[in-house]
Design a protein around this motif. Structure first.
Motif, PDB file in Angstrom:
ATOM      1  N   ASN A   1       0.822  -1.209   0.000  1.00  0.00           N
ATOM      2  CA  ASN A   1       0.000   0.000   0.000  1.00  0.00           C
ATOM      3  C   ASN A   1       0.856   1.259   0.000  1.00  0.00           C
ATOM      4  N   ALA A   2       2.020   1.196   0.643  1.00  0.00           N
ATOM      5  CA  ALA A   2       2.936   2.339   0.606  1.00  0.00           C
ATOM      6  C   ALA A   2       3.463   2.554  -0.816  1.00  0.00           C
ATOM      7  N   VAL A   3       3.745   1.456  -1.524  1.00  0.00           N
ATOM      8  CA  VAL A   3       4.180   1.568  -2.930  1.00  0.00           C
ATOM      9  C   VAL A   3       3.076   2.195  -3.772  1.00  0.00           C
ATOM     10  N   ILE A   4       1.831   1.722  -3.598  1.00  0.00           N
ATOM     11  CA  ILE A   4       0.701   2.286  -4.350  1.00  0.00           C
ATOM     12  C   ILE A   4       0.564   3.779  -4.060  1.00  0.00           C
ATOM     13  N   TYR A   5       0.696   4.163  -2.793  1.00  0.00           N
ATOM     14  CA  TYR A   5       0.589   5.577  -2.408  1.00  0.00           C
ATOM     15  C   TYR A   5       1.674   6.414  -3.086  1.00  0.00           C
ATOM     16  N   GLU A   6       2.916   5.921  -3.074  1.00  0.00           N
ATOM     17  CA  GLU A   6       4.017   6.676  -3.678  1.00  0.00           C
ATOM     18  C   GLU A   6       3.820   6.821  -5.183  1.00  0.00           C
ATOM     19  N   MET A   7       3.355   5.770  -5.845  1.00  0.00           N
ATOM     20  CA  MET A   7       3.121   5.870  -7.284  1.00  0.00           C
ATOM     21  C   MET A   7       2.015   6.881  -7.586  1.00  0.00           C
ATOM     22  N   ALA A   8       0.954   6.873  -6.765  1.00  0.00           N
ATOM     23  CA  ALA A   8      -0.179   7.760  -7.027  1.00  0.00           C
ATOM     24  C   ALA A   8       0.165   9.219  -6.757  1.00  0.00           C
ATOM     25  N   THR A   9       0.802   9.499  -5.614  1.00  0.00           N
ATOM     26  CA  THR A   9       1.073  10.887  -5.242  1.00  0.00           C
ATOM     27  C   THR A   9       2.208  11.493  -6.054  1.00  0.00           C
ATOM     28  N   ARG A  10       3.178  10.673  -6.450  1.00  0.00           N
ATOM     29  CA  ARG A  10       4.307  11.178  -7.236  1.00  0.00           C
ATOM     30  C   ARG A  10       4.039  11.075  -8.735  1.00  0.00           C
ATOM     31  N   ARG A  11       2.940  10.403  -9.111  1.00  0.00           N
ATOM     32  CA  ARG A  11       2.639  10.129 -10.520  1.00  0.00           C
ATOM     33  C   ARG A  11       3.846   9.481 -11.194  1.00  0.00           C
ATOM     34  N   MET A  12       4.319   8.394 -10.548  1.00  0.00           N
ATOM     35  CA  MET A  12       5.458   7.638 -11.042  1.00  0.00           C
ATOM     36  C   MET A  12       5.081   6.175 -11.191  1.00  0.00           C
ATOM     37  N   VAL A  13       5.873   5.470 -11.976  1.00  0.00           N
ATOM     38  CA  VAL A  13       5.819   4.005 -12.000  1.00  0.00           C
ATOM     39  C   VAL A  13       7.205   3.499 -11.620  1.00  0.00           C
ATOM     40  N   PHE A  14       7.226   2.379 -10.895  1.00  0.00           N
ATOM     41  CA  PHE A  14       8.484   1.795 -10.448  1.00  0.00           C
ATOM     42  C   PHE A  14       8.664   0.432 -11.115  1.00  0.00           C
ATOM     43  N   GLY A  15       9.889   0.158 -11.543  1.00  0.00           N
ATOM     44  CA  GLY A  15      10.168  -1.124 -12.174  1.00  0.00           C
ATOM     45  C   GLY A  15      11.072  -2.027 -11.381  1.00  0.00           C
ATOM     46  N   ARG A  16      11.687  -1.478 -10.312  1.00  0.00           N
ATOM     47  CA  ARG A  16      12.641  -2.276  -9.539  1.00  0.00           C
ATOM     48  C   ARG A  16      12.578  -1.842  -8.087  1.00  0.00           C
ATOM     49  N   TYR A  17      12.746  -2.821  -7.190  1.00  0.00           N
ATOM     50  CA  TYR A  17      12.625  -2.557  -5.763  1.00  0.00           C
ATOM     51  C   TYR A  17      13.727  -3.280  -4.988  1.00  0.00           C
ATOM     52  N   ALA A  18      14.065  -2.726  -3.831  1.00  0.00           N
ATOM     53  CA  ALA A  18      14.953  -3.389  -2.873  1.00  0.00           C
ATOM     54  C   ALA A  18      14.366  -3.178  -1.487  1.00  0.00           C
ATOM     55  N   VAL A  19      14.494  -4.188  -0.641  1.00  0.00           N
ATOM     56  CA  VAL A  19      13.860  -4.165   0.677  1.00  0.00           C
ATOM     57  C   VAL A  19      14.842  -4.653   1.732  1.00  0.00           C
ATOM     58  N   SER A  20      14.858  -3.979   2.864  1.00  0.00           N
ATOM     59  CA  SER A  20      15.585  -4.433   4.051  1.00  0.00           C
ATOM     60  C   SER A  20      14.616  -4.348   5.224  1.00  0.00           C
ATOM     61  N   ILE A  21      14.461  -5.442   5.964  1.00  0.00           N
ATOM     62  CA  ILE A  21      13.511  -5.497   7.067  1.00  0.00           C
ATOM     63  C   ILE A  21      14.256  -5.563   8.388  1.00  0.00           C
ATOM     64  N   GLY A  22      14.058  -4.570   9.218  1.00  0.00           N
ATOM     65  CA  GLY A  22      14.660  -4.535  10.528  1.00  0.00           C
ATOM     66  C   GLY A  22      13.632  -4.781  11.618  1.00  0.00           C
ATOM     67  N   GLU A  23      14.062  -4.653  12.853  1.00  0.00           N
ATOM     68  CA  GLU A  23      13.168  -4.917  13.983  1.00  0.00           C
ATOM     69  C   GLU A  23      12.036  -3.899  14.051  1.00  0.00           C
ATOM     70  N   HIS A  24      12.325  -2.661  13.655  1.00  0.00           N
ATOM     71  CA  HIS A  24      11.349  -1.591  13.844  1.00  0.00           C
ATOM     72  C   HIS A  24      10.722  -1.072  12.550  1.00  0.00           C
ATOM     73  N   ALA A  25      11.316  -1.395  11.404  1.00  0.00           N
ATOM     74  CA  ALA A  25      10.779  -0.832  10.160  1.00  0.00           C
ATOM     75  C   ALA A  25      11.277  -1.608   8.957  1.00  0.00           C
TER      76      ALA A  25
END
Length: 354
Positions: free
Chosen positions: A283-307
């Motif tokens: 949902n955060a990705v959808i929000y960023e695409m909608a508000t920035r009027r962007m499309v994303f083709g590649r992602y990277a993720v790091s998951i920590g204890e708090h975020a």
């Protein structure tokens, strides 16, 4: 003894993949010893439908003879000494200084090779550690011990060429050793390749990025909505691939240029719930695409204890060329699943309302 030669690393890799073909379908984790073995590991991972990563070890050189290996250090800082270290009478101070120097280089390489994720977890998986060729075996033995400590289900060593005495040593470290050429007369690994060009760090990075983007996302049907599913060697990779599947609801991810990058931070739920985190991430990705009027083709993720710390690469929407098919409204709890499958692969999925 067998003394095959090879046109290049690709030739050797394809021969090794044929010898290892029984592991196709089990999604093995293929680890290359950088830098030279990485092109081979990438080919073997593709042929066996496995996952690709690096295993970071580096030889410890003798004083004034840097090419003479007296041992190796892995990325945890642990040292494996070769038998000649005692014969050379090397001072403890020299060995510690050499360990520290090479260890720092390994940490720098890890930061460059996989900056947005942790190393792939070998626990419970078939792991194939690939080297282009092995002389003393100190470096590859250190790599095998590093992986063995993380409890793989099966540990396989694979190389194009190694002398017979090194082959015997490696068999003590791995459950299986596959070596194509075992010449009695062994001068240097490069002598057995017609083309043995140097592999650069940039090439290693490209290989890892290409592997990370290749075919680990899919859609599944769910009425009028769309199911998105990502798979990966780690939960982070599965989350990144699920976001790529989200992009693919709109358009082909490969058509999106890496013109800009956007940081996306998602607080982790308390207590930590990976399924809820997946919904929040998408949902955060959808929000960023909608508000920035962007499309994303590649992602990277790091998951920590708090975020969850994510990064998305993309460009502003170009309606004429992108031609988005639909607009995703939000990720839902329908068919929501984040789990590690029996073969070690992580899967992250849910249905997206469109």
């Amino acid at each position: 003894m067998n003394a095959e030669t090879f046109r290049d690393r690709e030739d050797a890799a394809r021969r090794l993949a044929r010898r290892l073909s029984r592991y196709r379908g089990s999604r093995p984790l293929v680890l290359g010893v950088p830098r030279g073995a990485m092109p081979m590991a990438a080919i073997i991972a593709r042929e066996l439908e496995g996952d690709l990563d690096v295993v970071l070890v580096h030889k410890l050189g003798a004083p004034r003879q840097a090419e003479l290996a007296v041992g190796a250090v892995d990325e945890t800082g642990a040292v494996t000494l070769h038998g000649n270290a005692g014969e050379l009478g090397l001072p403890e101070r020299y060995l510690e200084e050499e360990r520290q120097r090479q260890w720092r280089l390994l940490l720098e390489r890890r930061a460059r090779y996989t900056p947005a994720r942790a190393p792939a977890d070998p626990a419970g998986r078939t792991v194939i550690v690939v080297d282009d060729g092995v002389a003393t075996g100190a470096t590859l033995a250190a790599a095998l011990r590093l992986i063995r400590a993380r409890k793989p289900a099966r540990l396989v060593a694979a190389a194009a060429v190694a002398p017979p005495e090194t082959l015997r040593r490696l068999r003590r470290e791995a459950d299986e050793v596959v070596v194509l050429s075992t010449p009695e007369r062994f001068l240097a690994v490069g002598a057995f390749f017609e083309d043995f060009h140097q592999v650069t760090d940039d090439e290693v990075v490209r290989l890892l990025e290409t592997a990370a983007r290749a075919g680990r996302w899919e859609h599944f049907e769910h009425g009028a909505d769309v199911g998105v599913r990502g798979r990966g060697a780690t939960m982070e990779e599965a989350f990144a691939q699920a976001a790529t599947a989200l992009t693919a609801v709109l358009l082909e991810p490969e058509t999106v240029q890496d013109a800009e990058s956007v940081s996306i931070r998602v607080p982790a739920p308390a207590p930590q719930d990976p399924e809820l985190l997946l919904v929040d991430w998408l949902n955060a990705v959808i929000y960023e695409m909608a508000t920035r009027r962007m499309v994303f083709g590649r992602y990277a993720v790091s998951i920590g204890e708090h975020a969850l710390e994510g990064r998305a690469w993309g460009e502003p929407v170009r309606v004429g060329s992108h031609q988005p098919a639909v607009e995703p409204k939000g990720a839902t709890f329908t068919s929501l699943r984040v789990a590690r499958e029996p073969n070690g692969t992580w899967v992250a999925q849910c249905v997206v309302d469109v």
